[in-house]
Motif scaffolding. Structure first.
Motif, PDB file in Angstrom:
ATOM      1  N   GLU A 265      -8.569   6.189  -9.190  1.00  0.00           N
ATOM      2  CA  GLU A 265      -8.496   7.615  -8.837  1.00  0.00           C
ATOM      3  C   GLU A 265      -7.023   7.991  -8.607  1.00  0.00           C
ATOM      4  O   GLU A 265      -6.229   7.148  -8.155  1.00  0.00           O
ATOM      5  N   PRO A 266      -6.660   9.265  -8.870  1.00  0.00           N
ATOM      6  CA  PRO A 266      -5.248   9.660  -8.712  1.00  0.00           C
ATOM      7  C   PRO A 266      -4.687   9.351  -7.322  1.00  0.00           C
ATOM      8  O   PRO A 266      -3.548   8.890  -7.192  1.00  0.00           O
ATOM      9  N   GLY A 267      -5.470   9.556  -6.284  1.00  0.00           N
ATOM     10  CA  GLY A 267      -4.967   9.323  -4.930  1.00  0.00           C
ATOM     11  C   GLY A 267      -4.770   7.858  -4.604  1.00  0.00           C
ATOM     12  O   GLY A 267      -4.054   7.508  -3.672  1.00  0.00           O
ATOM     13  N   ASN A 268      -5.410   7.002  -5.377  1.00  0.00           N
ATOM     14  CA  ASN A 268      -5.320   5.568  -5.103  1.00  0.00           C
ATOM     15  C   ASN A 268      -4.092   4.934  -5.761  1.00  0.00           C
ATOM     16  O   ASN A 268      -3.753   3.783  -5.511  1.00  0.00           O
ATOM     17  N   ASP A 269      -3.433   5.723  -6.596  1.00  0.00           N
ATOM     18  CA  ASP A 269      -2.247   5.232  -7.313  1.00  0.00           C
ATOM     19  C   ASP A 269      -1.054   5.123  -6.338  1.00  0.00           C
ATOM     20  O   ASP A 269      -1.079   5.656  -5.228  1.00  0.00           O
ATOM     21  N   PHE A 270      -0.032   4.442  -6.786  1.00  0.00           N
ATOM     22  CA  PHE A 270       1.205   4.339  -6.012  1.00  0.00           C
ATOM     23  C   PHE A 270       1.936   5.688  -6.050  1.00  0.00           C
ATOM     24  O   PHE A 270       1.782   6.454  -7.007  1.00  0.00           O
ATOM     25  N   VAL A 271       2.728   5.971  -5.022  1.00  0.00           N
ATOM     26  CA  VAL A 271       3.525   7.200  -5.049  1.00  0.00           C
ATOM     27  C   VAL A 271       4.479   7.130  -6.238  1.00  0.00           C
ATOM     28  O   VAL A 271       4.869   6.033  -6.672  1.00  0.00           O
TER      29      VAL A 271
ATOM     30  N   ASP B  21       0.789  -1.258   0.000  1.00  0.00           N
ATOM     31  CA  ASP B  21       0.000   0.000   0.000  1.00  0.00           C
ATOM     32  C   ASP B  21       0.811   1.293   0.000  1.00  0.00           C
ATOM     33  O   ASP B  21       0.453   2.257   0.716  1.00  0.00           O
ATOM     34  N   MET B  22       1.878   1.356  -0.803  1.00  0.00           N
ATOM     35  CA  MET B  22       2.632   2.615  -0.885  1.00  0.00           C
ATOM     36  C   MET B  22       1.891   3.558  -1.846  1.00  0.00           C
ATOM     37  O   MET B  22       2.393   3.930  -2.908  1.00  0.00           O
ATOM     38  N   GLN B  23       0.713   3.952  -1.418  1.00  0.00           N
ATOM     39  CA  GLN B  23      -0.208   4.721  -2.256  1.00  0.00           C
ATOM     40  C   GLN B  23      -0.299   6.167  -1.778  1.00  0.00           C
ATOM     41  O   GLN B  23      -0.172   6.455  -0.585  1.00  0.00           O
TER      42      GLN B  23
END
Ligand code: C5J
Length: 228
Positions: free
Chosen positions: A111-117, A26-28
């Motif tokens: 969604e953009p926030g759900n993506d990985f860093v 979960d490095m999101q």
């Protein structure tokens, strides 16, 4: 060379090169960046940002040596059919799962926030698991994928230590996997929770697994060029 030994607690971790995978939890952006799920729960996200650099190093070792890599992300379907009311309605967050925030809908796949860093985006040949719960084994095909690939040992990293990382370690332990937690590659919004979780994992003779700092793993992998 088929097996490495990594100095670890509570005793050295024997790592079979052909049956070990790296699991990054979960490095999101939803957990690590301001405006996501973690911050909506009232957390300061800064302690999580500190693990990006060490996890990048762990990934570099895994990619250099060809270890299989699994990235998990906590994500729900846009219609929330996989999000129980008991999870969505818990507490009094500023934004609930599915609400629209500055990085799109909270904890919703795509969604953009759900993506990985940005620093830790999976490569094409790396396995990505979307999970509806805390543990990476619940409601996913992770166990089947690991067995298909002959994996028995896991190197575990990611966030948060006492929630999704710990749940995944316990699920893995119950399924017979030997797990090494990379201590500086995991983080919590509440540093004391991280410290205590690591102690819980290694207590009682490694009742859940092993733990070690990343540099011990890197030392063990010195000179290893390709596990294949
Ligand atoms: C949480 C996670 N804390 N990845 N998820 O809800 O630890």
């Amino acid at each position: 060379m088929h097996e490495l030994t990594v100095e670890a607690r509570p005793f050295p971790f024997r790592l079979p090169l052909h049956s070990t995978a790296v699991v990054i939890i979960d490095m999101q952006r939803d957990f690590v960046e301001p405006g996501g799920f973690g911050e909506s729960l009232g957390n300061d996200v800064e302690p999580l940002q500190a693990v990006i650099a060490p996890v990048t190093r762990l990934l570099a070792t895994a990619r250099r040596t060809g270890l299989p890599i699994v990235h998990t992300r906590e994500a729900h379907k846009p219609d929330l059919s996989d999000c129980p009311a008991a999870k969505r309605d818990r507490g009094a967050p500023r934004l609930r799962i599915g609400d629209r925030g500055p990085m799109g809908r909270i904890l919703i796949e795509g969604e953009p926030g759900n993506d990985f860093v940005a620093e830790l985006k999976p490569r094409e040949d790396e396995h990505v698991i979307s999970k509806p719960g805390k543990g990476a084994f619940y409601g996913t095909g992770l166990d089947a994928w690991l067995r298909q690939h002959g994996i028995t040992h896991l190197l575990v990293a990611g966030v948060t230590t006492e929630v999704c990382v710990q749940t995944t370690l316990r699920e893995a332990n119950d399924r017979g996997y030997c797990c090494l937690l990379l201590e500086d590659c995991t983080g919590s919004y509440i540093p004391e929770f991280k410290r205590i979780t690591v102690e819980m994992v290694v207590a009682q003779g490694g009742i859940v697994g092993w733990a070690t700092p990343l540099d011990r793993l890197e030392s063990a992998f010195e000179g290893v060029t390709d596990v294949g």
